[in-house]
Write an enzyme that holds these catalytic residues in place. Structure first.
Site, PDB file in Angstrom:
ATOM      1  N   CYS A  51       0.736  -1.215  -0.015  1.00  0.00           N
ATOM      2  CA  CYS A  51       0.074   0.003  -0.001  1.00  0.00           C
ATOM      3  C   CYS A  51       1.026   1.346   0.012  1.00  0.00           C
ATOM      4  O   CYS A  51       0.109   2.650   0.066  1.00  0.00           O
ATOM      5  CB  CYS A  51      -1.045   0.091   0.963  1.00  0.00           C
ATOM      6  SG  CYS A  51      -0.305   0.413   2.893  1.00  0.00           S
ATOM      7  N   CYS A  66      20.815 -11.566  11.278  1.00  0.00           N
ATOM      8  CA  CYS A  66      19.793 -12.805  11.318  1.00  0.00           C
ATOM      9  C   CYS A  66      19.383 -13.212   9.927  1.00  0.00           C
ATOM     10  O   CYS A  66      18.512 -14.177   9.553  1.00  0.00           O
ATOM     11  CB  CYS A  66      18.568 -12.430  12.112  1.00  0.00           C
ATOM     12  SG  CYS A  66      17.506 -11.150  11.196  1.00  0.00           S
ATOM     13  N   HIS A 103       1.220  -8.682   6.002  1.00  0.00           N
ATOM     14  CA  HIS A 103       2.084  -9.162   6.834  1.00  0.00           C
ATOM     15  C   HIS A 103       3.608  -8.570   6.519  1.00  0.00           C
ATOM     16  O   HIS A 103       3.947  -8.620   5.442  1.00  0.00           O
ATOM     17  CB  HIS A 103       2.157 -10.616   6.806  1.00  0.00           C
ATOM     18  CG  HIS A 103       3.435 -11.444   7.532  1.00  0.00           C
ATOM     19  ND1 HIS A 103       3.363 -11.611   8.910  1.00  0.00           N
ATOM     20  CD2 HIS A 103       4.511 -11.971   7.171  1.00  0.00           C
ATOM     21  CE1 HIS A 103       4.312 -12.063   9.303  1.00  0.00           C
ATOM     22  NE2 HIS A 103       5.113 -12.523   8.184  1.00  0.00           N
ATOM     23  N   HIS A 106       8.425 -10.091  11.959  1.00  0.00           N
ATOM     24  CA  HIS A 106       8.320 -10.247  13.233  1.00  0.00           C
ATOM     25  C   HIS A 106       9.296  -9.383  14.036  1.00  0.00           C
ATOM     26  O   HIS A 106      10.061  -8.946  13.485  1.00  0.00           O
ATOM     27  CB  HIS A 106       8.556 -11.874  13.796  1.00  0.00           C
ATOM     28  CG  HIS A 106       7.433 -12.756  13.456  1.00  0.00           C
ATOM     29  ND1 HIS A 106       7.478 -13.314  12.183  1.00  0.00           N
ATOM     30  CD2 HIS A 106       6.059 -13.246  13.858  1.00  0.00           C
ATOM     31  CE1 HIS A 106       6.336 -14.131  11.898  1.00  0.00           C
ATOM     32  NE2 HIS A 106       5.546 -14.071  13.070  1.00  0.00           N
ATOM     33  N   ASP A 110      15.386  -8.868  21.461  1.00  0.00           N
ATOM     34  CA  ASP A 110      16.728  -9.292  21.464  1.00  0.00           C
ATOM     35  C   ASP A 110      17.787  -8.757  20.894  1.00  0.00           C
ATOM     36  O   ASP A 110      18.828  -9.408  20.462  1.00  0.00           O
ATOM     37  CB  ASP A 110      16.634 -10.938  20.892  1.00  0.00           C
ATOM     38  CG  ASP A 110      16.544 -10.902  19.569  1.00  0.00           C
ATOM     39  OD1 ASP A 110      16.404  -9.977  18.909  1.00  0.00           O
ATOM     40  OD2 ASP A 110      16.609 -11.979  18.863  1.00  0.00           O
ATOM     41  N   ARG A 119      14.251  -5.733  17.895  1.00  0.00           N
ATOM     42  CA  ARG A 119      14.605  -6.214  16.332  1.00  0.00           C
ATOM     43  C   ARG A 119      13.421  -6.389  15.554  1.00  0.00           C
ATOM     44  O   ARG A 119      12.666  -7.523  15.783  1.00  0.00           O
ATOM     45  CB  ARG A 119      15.567  -7.351  16.569  1.00  0.00           C
ATOM     46  CG  ARG A 119      15.808  -8.032  14.989  1.00  0.00           C
ATOM     47  CD  ARG A 119      17.022  -8.963  15.074  1.00  0.00           C
ATOM     48  NE  ARG A 119      16.554 -10.179  15.874  1.00  0.00           N
ATOM     49  CZ  ARG A 119      15.862 -11.139  15.358  1.00  0.00           C
ATOM     50  NH1 ARG A 119      15.784 -11.385  14.346  1.00  0.00           N
ATOM     51  NH2 ARG A 119      15.490 -12.318  16.326  1.00  0.00           N
ATOM     52  N   CYS A 121      12.328  -7.677  12.499  1.00  0.00           N
ATOM     53  CA  CYS A 121      12.985  -8.561  11.484  1.00  0.00           C
ATOM     54  C   CYS A 121      11.846  -8.506  10.332  1.00  0.00           C
ATOM     55  O   CYS A 121      10.777  -9.280  10.494  1.00  0.00           O
ATOM     56  CB  CYS A 121      13.016  -9.907  12.029  1.00  0.00           C
ATOM     57  SG  CYS A 121      13.832 -11.322  11.290  1.00  0.00           S
TER      58      CYS A 121
HETATM   59 ZN    ZN Z   1       0.281  -1.621   3.786  1.00  0.00          ZN
END
Ligand code: ZN
Length: 135
Positions: A51, A66, A103, A106, A110, A119, A121
């Site tokens: 968006c 990571c 989504h 996460h 840490d 963090r 991620c």
């Molecule tokens: Zn969005």
């Protein structure tokens, strides 16, 4: 939660690539160390790929080792939505775009080397990068 940007599943499928759809709309995860924004170090803004809402600034991006682009803070507290995620037998905090509900990744607490200890991620395919002139 009602999002400012809402689209049907069909509309998202048409707008996004198959990989983008799998991550943004089905909470998938790109393979570690494969994301195109992992080593992005220029000054700029990271936006939601679905968006275009502004989500992160380059000055909060840090090298977390990571395998995914990591930030210690979102641009503003209300630019992302945090949701408890109990999938895969773990308790994690999912990060979604607060504007469209897609989504992003996460957040983990840490990262003691950062100002917030957090963090964020993120998946590269969930974001787009726009370089800003530093001068
Ligand atoms: Zn969005």
């Amino acid at each position: 939660m009602t999002y400012k940007v809402t689209k049907s599943d069909q509309e998202w499928r048409e707008q996004l690539s198959a990989q983008e759809y799998a991550v943004l709309r089905q909470a998938g995860t790109e393979r570690a160390w494969t994301g195109e924004l992992l080593d992005e170090k220029r000054t700029g803004v990271y936006r939601c790929r679905a968006c275009s809402a502004e989500l992160f600034r380059s000055d909060t991006k840090f090298d977390s080792h990571c395998g995914w682009p990591s930030f210690y803070s979102p641009l503003a507290g209300d630019s992302v939505e945090l949701i408890e995620d109990r999938s895969l037998g773990m308790v994690r905090t999912e990060v979604r775009c607060a504007t469209c509900g897609s989504h992003l990744g996460h957040v983990f607490d840490d990262a003691p080397q950062t100002p917030t200890g957090d963090r964020f991620c993120m998946n590269s395919v969930s974001l787009t990068f726009e370089e800003l002139d530093e001068s």
